[in-house]
Every structure is written in C-alpha cells, then in structure tokens.
Design a protein around this motif. Sequence first.
Motif, PDB file in Angstrom:
ATOM      1  N   THR A 112       0.530  -1.389  -0.269  1.00 42.26           N
ATOM      2  CA  THR A 112       0.382   0.034   0.196  1.00 42.26           C
ATOM      3  C   THR A 112       0.968   1.320  -0.077  1.00 42.26           C
ATOM      4  O   THR A 112       0.980   1.763  -0.547  1.00 42.26           O
ATOM      5  CB  THR A 112      -1.288   0.200   1.191  1.00 42.26           C
ATOM      6  OG1 THR A 112      -1.749  -1.270   1.124  1.00 42.26           O
ATOM      7  CG2 THR A 112      -1.862   0.731   1.207  1.00 42.26           C
ATOM      8  N   ALA A 116       1.115   3.911  -2.627  1.00 40.75           N
ATOM      9  CA  ALA A 116       0.717   5.690  -2.269  1.00 40.75           C
ATOM     10  C   ALA A 116       1.766   6.324  -2.944  1.00 40.75           C
ATOM     11  O   ALA A 116       1.486   7.798  -3.357  1.00 40.75           O
ATOM     12  CB  ALA A 116       1.195   5.775  -0.777  1.00 40.75           C
ATOM     13  N   GLY A 120       1.198   9.309  -5.588  1.00 39.74           N
ATOM     14  CA  GLY A 120       0.186  10.130  -4.910  1.00 39.74           C
ATOM     15  C   GLY A 120      -1.010  10.516  -4.308  1.00 39.74           C
ATOM     16  O   GLY A 120      -1.912   9.647  -4.755  1.00 39.74           O
ATOM     17  N   PRO A 121      -1.191  11.178  -3.669  1.00 42.03           N
ATOM     18  CA  PRO A 121      -2.936  12.100  -3.298  1.00 42.03           C
ATOM     19  C   PRO A 121      -3.495  11.888  -3.851  1.00 42.03           C
ATOM     20  O   PRO A 121      -4.574  11.827  -3.541  1.00 42.03           O
ATOM     21  CB  PRO A 121      -2.537  13.262  -2.613  1.00 42.03           C
ATOM     22  CG  PRO A 121      -1.289  14.222  -3.062  1.00 42.03           C
ATOM     23  CD  PRO A 121      -0.123  13.365  -3.648  1.00 42.03           C
ATOM     24  N   PHE A 124      -3.761   7.939  -5.596  1.00 46.43           N
ATOM     25  CA  PHE A 124      -4.037   7.606  -4.688  1.00 46.43           C
ATOM     26  C   PHE A 124      -5.078   7.845  -3.829  1.00 46.43           C
ATOM     27  O   PHE A 124      -4.183   8.198  -2.256  1.00 46.43           O
ATOM     28  CB  PHE A 124      -2.749   6.608  -4.003  1.00 46.43           C
ATOM     29  CG  PHE A 124      -3.402   5.037  -3.133  1.00 46.43           C
ATOM     30  CD1 PHE A 124      -2.956   5.449  -2.453  1.00 46.43           C
ATOM     31  CD2 PHE A 124      -3.367   3.892  -3.511  1.00 46.43           C
ATOM     32  CE1 PHE A 124      -2.934   3.672  -1.463  1.00 46.43           C
ATOM     33  CE2 PHE A 124      -3.743   3.051  -3.101  1.00 46.43           C
ATOM     34  CZ  PHE A 124      -3.573   2.603  -1.246  1.00 46.43           C
ATOM     35  N   ASN A 125      -6.172   8.165  -4.049  1.00 41.74           N
ATOM     36  CA  ASN A 125      -6.889   9.245  -2.809  1.00 41.74           C
ATOM     37  C   ASN A 125      -7.452   8.336  -1.670  1.00 41.74           C
ATOM     38  O   ASN A 125      -7.240   6.930  -1.917  1.00 41.74           O
ATOM     39  CB  ASN A 125      -8.541   9.839  -3.867  1.00 41.74           C
ATOM     40  CG  ASN A 125      -9.213   9.392  -4.313  1.00 41.74           C
ATOM     41  OD1 ASN A 125      -9.313   7.792  -3.496  1.00 41.74           O
ATOM     42  ND2 ASN A 125      -9.361   9.560  -5.712  1.00 41.74           N
ATOM     43  N   ALA A 126      -8.617   8.463  -1.189  1.00 37.89           N
ATOM     44  CA  ALA A 126      -8.727   8.010  -0.036  1.00 37.89           C
ATOM     45  C   ALA A 126      -9.740   6.255  -0.666  1.00 37.89           C
ATOM     46  O   ALA A 126      -9.740   5.394   0.227  1.00 37.89           O
ATOM     47  CB  ALA A 126      -9.697   8.885   1.045  1.00 37.89           C
ATOM     48  N   ASP A 127     -10.548   7.325  -1.288  1.00 39.44           N
ATOM     49  CA  ASP A 127     -11.735   6.296  -1.721  1.00 39.44           C
ATOM     50  C   ASP A 127     -10.466   5.037  -2.668  1.00 39.44           C
ATOM     51  O   ASP A 127     -10.631   3.626  -2.814  1.00 39.44           O
ATOM     52  CB  ASP A 127     -11.926   6.256  -2.444  1.00 39.44           C
ATOM     53  CG  ASP A 127     -13.283   7.398  -2.465  1.00 39.44           C
ATOM     54  OD1 ASP A 127     -14.244   8.115  -2.963  1.00 39.44           O
ATOM     55  OD2 ASP A 127     -13.992   7.602  -0.967  1.00 39.44           O
ATOM     56  N   GLN A 129      -7.408   4.098  -1.658  1.00 39.62           N
ATOM     57  CA  GLN A 129      -7.088   3.383  -0.970  1.00 39.62           C
ATOM     58  C   GLN A 129      -8.059   2.201  -0.380  1.00 39.62           C
ATOM     59  O   GLN A 129      -7.811   1.317  -0.382  1.00 39.62           O
ATOM     60  CB  GLN A 129      -6.473   4.272   0.342  1.00 39.62           C
ATOM     61  CG  GLN A 129      -5.833   3.859   1.637  1.00 39.62           C
ATOM     62  CD  GLN A 129      -5.517   4.648   2.717  1.00 39.62           C
ATOM     63  OE1 GLN A 129      -5.760   5.750   2.506  1.00 39.62           O
ATOM     64  NE2 GLN A 129      -4.958   4.062   3.520  1.00 39.62           N
ATOM     65  N   GLU A 130      -9.048   3.423   0.136  1.00 36.52           N
ATOM     66  CA  GLU A 130     -10.410   2.486   1.266  1.00 36.52           C
ATOM     67  C   GLU A 130     -10.224   0.589   0.101  1.00 36.52           C
ATOM     68  O   GLU A 130     -10.123  -0.334   0.626  1.00 36.52           O
ATOM     69  CB  GLU A 130     -11.537   2.849   0.951  1.00 36.52           C
ATOM     70  CG  GLU A 130     -12.852   1.890   1.724  1.00 36.52           C
ATOM     71  CD  GLU A 130     -13.285   1.107   1.070  1.00 36.52           C
ATOM     72  OE1 GLU A 130     -13.419   1.455  -0.162  1.00 36.52           O
ATOM     73  OE2 GLU A 130     -13.789   0.154   1.426  1.00 36.52           O
ATOM     74  N   GLN A 133      -7.244  -1.366   0.240  1.00 39.53           N
ATOM     75  CA  GLN A 133      -6.906  -2.332   1.261  1.00 39.53           C
ATOM     76  C   GLN A 133      -7.899  -3.045   2.143  1.00 39.53           C
ATOM     77  O   GLN A 133      -8.068  -3.793   2.182  1.00 39.53           O
ATOM     78  CB  GLN A 133      -6.445  -1.052   2.083  1.00 39.53           C
ATOM     79  CG  GLN A 133      -5.244  -0.199   1.997  1.00 39.53           C
ATOM     80  CD  GLN A 133      -5.476   0.213   4.030  1.00 39.53           C
ATOM     81  OE1 GLN A 133      -4.586   1.650   4.125  1.00 39.53           O
ATOM     82  NE2 GLN A 133      -5.281  -0.091   4.744  1.00 39.53           N
TER      83      GLN A 133
ATOM     84  N   ARG B  31      -8.114   9.267   4.834  1.00 34.34           N
ATOM     85  CA  ARG B  31      -7.980   8.318   4.802  1.00 34.34           C
ATOM     86  C   ARG B  31      -8.357   7.493   5.896  1.00 34.34           C
ATOM     87  O   ARG B  31      -8.969   6.436   5.445  1.00 34.34           O
ATOM     88  CB  ARG B  31      -6.223   8.263   4.754  1.00 34.34           C
ATOM     89  CG  ARG B  31      -5.921   8.839   3.548  1.00 34.34           C
ATOM     90  CD  ARG B  31      -4.929   8.693   2.971  1.00 34.34           C
ATOM     91  NE  ARG B  31      -4.336   9.572   2.037  1.00 34.34           N
ATOM     92  CZ  ARG B  31      -4.397   9.225   0.033  1.00 34.34           C
ATOM     93  NH1 ARG B  31      -4.740   7.660   0.278  1.00 34.34           N
ATOM     94  NH2 ARG B  31      -3.730   9.649  -0.947  1.00 34.34           N
ATOM     95  N   CYS B 111       2.484   9.768   0.035  1.00 35.56           N
ATOM     96  CA  CYS B 111       1.592  10.276  -1.443  1.00 35.56           C
ATOM     97  C   CYS B 111       2.867  11.360  -1.872  1.00 35.56           C
ATOM     98  O   CYS B 111       3.040  11.975  -2.519  1.00 35.56           O
ATOM     99  CB  CYS B 111       0.154  10.319  -0.773  1.00 35.56           C
ATOM    100  SG  CYS B 111      -0.746   9.053  -1.194  1.00 35.56           S
TER     101      CYS B 111
END
Lengths: 148, 141
Positions: A112, A116, A120-121, A124-127, A129-130, A133, B31, B111
Amino acid sequence: MVEWTDAERSAIIGLWGKLNPDELGPQALARCLIVYPWTQRYFASFGNLSSPAAIMGNPKVAAHGRTVMGGLERAIKNMDNIKATYAPLSVMHSEKLHVDPDNFRLLADCITVCAAMKFGPSGFNADVQEAWQKFLSVVVSALCRQYH
Amino acid sequence: MLSNTEKELIVQIWDKMIPVAEDIGSEALLRMFTTFPKTKTYFSHLDISPRSEHLRCHGKKIVQALAEGARNISTLTTTLAPLSRFHAYQLRIHPTNFKLLNHCILVTLACYMGENFTPVAHAAIDKYLSAFSAVLAEKFR
C-alpha cells in the motif's frame, strides 16, 4: 462471499492496470524486510540482508517480490473467488513455510505504501486506498484460512 | 529504539509538515475514516466531511502535536502528559485505533514525499508513531 461495489472493483482493477508488478513487488518486499526486520526470519537462505542497501540490492529479494505480485495477479483475476483460488497457497504458507500470518498484513501495508508513493494523493486518494486495502485484506484473509 | 540518525530524520520530516499541517492532518484523518469506518464513531460531534473546517482544524492539531513530539523525542512522556491524560480519561479511544491512524499518516506521507519516503525514513517514522501512541495510551489502565 465478498461483495465488491462497482466503484471498488473499478478502483482495484484500475490501480492494478497502472502499476508495474515487477517494480512494485521487489520494492514492497524489501521495504517490509527493512521496516519490520523480524520478517527476515523467513529469508535466511537469501544471502546478504545485513543493511537496507543490501536488502534493496538483493536479487533473491527482488525475485521473490515478483513472485508475490504473481500471486496478487491471480487474486485480481479471480476477485469473486479469492478464498478458493488461494487455498493451496494458504496450505503452503502454513504447513511448508510456517509463516506467522500476522506478517502478511505487514507486507500488505508495504505494498500500500509503495502504491501511495507511486500514485500520490490524487492517484491514490482515500477511496482508492479503501478499495485497495479491502482487496488486500481479503487476500490476507484467504492466505490465513488454512492455518490450523 | 531510535538511533540518532533516525531522530534527526524524524525532526527533519515533521518540520517540513508544519507549514502544511492542515493538509497532511486532514488527509490522514479522511483516509482513516474512509478505510476504517469504525473510527468515525469517535467523531459524531464533528463535521468530518472532506475539506470541512473541523477536519482541517483537527488534522492540524494532530500534525502539530507530532511535530512537537519529534523535537522532544527523549522526553515524550513529559511533553505528552496532558494529551496522554486527555486520551485516557476523556477520549477513551480503543487502543487498536492508534495503529489505524498511524498507518494512514504513513500512507499520507508516502503520497506527498514520493521517492523521499525511503524505507529508512518509513521505518523511523513508523517507530516514532508507535512510541508516540504508546505514550498516549499509557494511562489507559
């Protein structure tokens, strides 16, 4: 059975399509051996693991990192049946390799982190990442299943 | 155990995060809330939607505390005593949640730092975050 939303499925397959397993696998495994040094216990036959530089330059570590990604590819291709796909791998990790399954989570976390770093942000945003993972936790769970 | 090189690396990295504390902190929290929804249960009193004022403000506090701790690594227990009491007696967060936020902080750093988030930097920060959380959880029982 695991339920994937359309968004999760697309995020996972999308991410996999963009990454280079031959690059990410070696990076992630080397990182795991450096950040969590106790994981080196399973790689005594790999030669020089005496420093971060040695680990990052070790060809056996790199080869094994690529092997791990090959395993992940099978999970990507069988997302709706990871448990069954991984049954023989799980038996092998338990009965032949004797790996403490808590260590699978550590390697998953390193994969992971490498993703990332690469994307980058926004890539590889929060959604993303979810979803990623969730995928890795299903893989880890499948690997743990045949431990008795 | 942190070597002197690791301690310097940790200070360097967190000093760079201070000017972007709101961005880094709010992103790590977002996150965590997205990947581990159960962590949201501790924030029912705040608006934690993306880019909300509460999220940015709370994220900033966390990064500032981490930066402060980084500059006082050998006296973490003393430096964090008020925060430690707060987490134990008021917040009463289930201890497993510290690891979840720590992981999301690492992902956020990865990131933003890209190639600079080397395995050695990753190890140092992970060790620091573990030590920090251990102090925050110290008074739990």
